[in-house]
Motif scaffolding. Structure first.
Motif, short mmCIF file in Angstrom:
data_model
loop_
_atom_site.label_atom_id
_atom_site.label_comp_id
_atom_site.label_asym_id
_atom_site.label_seq_id
_atom_site.Cartn_x
_atom_site.Cartn_y
_atom_site.Cartn_z
N ARG A 279 0.82 -1.21 0.00
CA ARG A 279 0.00 0.00 0.00
C ARG A 279 0.85 1.26 0.00
NH1 ARG A 279 -3.52 -1.87 5.13
NH2 ARG A 279 -1.37 -2.29 5.78
N PHE A 280 2.11 1.14 0.35
CA PHE A 280 3.02 2.28 0.37
C PHE A 280 3.97 2.19 -0.82
CE2 PHE A 280 1.60 1.83 4.74
CZ PHE A 280 1.33 3.14 5.09
N VAL A 281 3.98 3.24 -1.62
CA VAL A 281 4.82 3.26 -2.81
C VAL A 281 6.16 3.93 -2.53
CG1 VAL A 281 2.85 3.21 -4.36
CG2 VAL A 281 3.81 5.42 -3.67
N ALA A 282 6.22 4.71 -1.45
CA ALA A 282 7.46 5.41 -1.11
C ALA A 282 7.54 5.63 0.39
CB ALA A 282 7.54 6.75 -1.84
N VAL A 283 8.74 5.48 0.93
CA VAL A 283 8.99 5.69 2.36
C VAL A 283 10.22 6.58 2.49
CG1 VAL A 283 9.49 4.63 4.58
CG2 VAL A 283 8.05 3.41 2.92
N THR A 284 10.04 7.72 3.15
CA THR A 284 11.16 8.63 3.41
C THR A 284 11.50 8.55 4.89
OG1 THR A 284 10.55 10.16 1.64
CG2 THR A 284 11.94 11.03 3.41
N ILE B 135 9.63 16.51 3.84
CA ILE B 135 8.61 16.12 4.81
C ILE B 135 7.23 16.33 4.19
CG2 ILE B 135 7.79 16.42 7.19
CD1 ILE B 135 10.52 17.56 7.88
N GLN B 136 6.95 15.51 3.20
CA GLN B 136 5.69 15.57 2.48
C GLN B 136 5.21 14.16 2.19
OE1 GLN B 136 5.57 18.33 -0.86
NE2 GLN B 136 7.29 19.49 -0.04
N GLY B 137 3.93 13.96 2.26
CA GLY B 137 3.37 12.64 1.98
C GLY B 137 1.97 12.50 2.53
N ASP B 138 1.53 11.27 2.69
CA ASP B 138 0.18 10.99 3.17
C ASP B 138 0.12 10.83 4.68
OD1 ASP B 138 -1.28 10.61 0.51
OD2 ASP B 138 0.40 9.22 0.30
N VAL B 139 1.17 10.23 5.25
CA VAL B 139 1.16 9.97 6.69
C VAL B 139 2.58 10.09 7.24
CG1 VAL B 139 1.30 7.48 6.25
CG2 VAL B 139 0.60 8.29 8.51
N ALA B 140 2.70 10.69 8.41
CA ALA B 140 3.98 10.80 9.10
C ALA B 140 3.96 9.91 10.34
CB ALA B 140 4.26 12.25 9.49
N PHE B 141 5.01 9.16 10.52
CA PHE B 141 5.16 8.30 11.69
C PHE B 141 6.32 8.82 12.54
CE2 PHE B 141 3.28 5.47 8.53
CZ PHE B 141 2.34 4.76 9.26
N SER B 142 6.10 8.94 13.85
CA SER B 142 7.16 9.40 14.74
C SER B 142 7.35 8.41 15.88
CB SER B 142 6.83 10.78 15.31
OG SER B 142 7.89 11.24 16.13
N CYS B 143 8.54 7.82 15.94
CA CYS B 143 8.89 6.95 17.06
C CYS B 143 10.28 7.33 17.56
CB CYS B 143 8.81 5.47 16.69
SG CYS B 143 9.46 5.02 15.08
N LEU B 144 10.58 8.61 17.48
CA LEU B 144 11.86 9.13 17.94
C LEU B 144 11.89 9.16 19.47
CD1 LEU B 144 14.53 10.45 16.93
CD2 LEU B 144 13.38 12.66 17.17
#
Length: 217
Positions: free
Chosen positions: A25-30, A61-70
């Motif tokens: 489902r994800f085409v790109a991961v930054t 920092i652009q896309g559909d969803v941001a994940f933060s586990c810092l």
């Protein structure tokens, strides 16, 4: 869909990035990192950043969803001010840039007991972060509250002892809110929560984390 991740080199973050890369489902991961870590992989863009100047990297920092586990520990950070900088300030700035760039969904790995009014430094820090990110008005904000996190191959003696104590207590029904969960399942829950919970704000407690970590798309 495109995902942006910070904290991707930590124990949970590594699992999260690996699972995102495997998810069709994800085409790109930054992934924003302090130093090169992942190497070349299909779908992955690794951006080496200076978190003190994060705004200079907003184009990434652009896309559909941001994940933060810092996150870091008090010991590794070297003091409360330094830990607050990493665990609160960096994540909040990342979230603010993401929102300003049009990212509509944000998934935050927080902690059980997070409360801005807590007397405990760690819980207060996590609670303050949650409250401040809420003010950014994401279309979808998911906050996960795990208890203990089982990190494979952890070299932290205190952490290993604590996990054993928690497992023993859980076996007799004590401290269930702190029941340990593996980084693999926690990463699965982070991704599943993005698809499963469409509310404007959803706080996912341990019971739900365990349930959605088995969620299949």
């Amino acid at each position: 869909m495109k995902a942006i991740v910070i904290g991707g080199t930590g124990a949970t973050g590594k699992e999260l990035v690996a699972q995102l890369l495997e998810d069709s489902r994800f085409v790109a991961v930054t992934v924003l990192v302090r130093r090169p870590f992942f190497g070349q992989q299909a779908k992955l863009t690794e951006i080496v950043v200076d978190f003190e100047r994060l705004n200079e990297y907003k184009v990434h920092i652009q896309g559909d969803v941001a994940f933060s586990c810092l996150g870091t520990t008090l010991k590794d950070a070297g003091g409360k001010d330094a830990q607050w900088r990493v665990d609160h300030d960096y994540q909040l700035e990342f979230a603010a840039i993401a929102r300003a760039s049009g990212v509509e969904s944000f998934v935050l790995l927080s902690a059980f007991g997070a409360n801005a009014n807590s007397y405990f430094f760690y819980n207060k820090m996590k609670g303050k972060l949650e409250d401040n990110i809420k003010k950014l008005n994401f279309k979808q904000l998911v906050i996960l509250h795990p208890g203990g996190i089982e990190r494979p191959g952890s070299n932290r003696k205190g952490e290993r002892v604590m996990m054993k104590l928690l497992n023993a207590c859980n076996a007799i029904g004590l401290f269930k809110g702190y029941e340990p969960i593996s980084t693999n399942r926690l990463a699965k829950a982070m991704i599943a929560s993005y698809f499963k919970f469409k509310e404007t704000l959803k706080v996912v407690i341990l019971k739900e984390i365990k349930e959605i970590s088995a969620y299949q798309h």
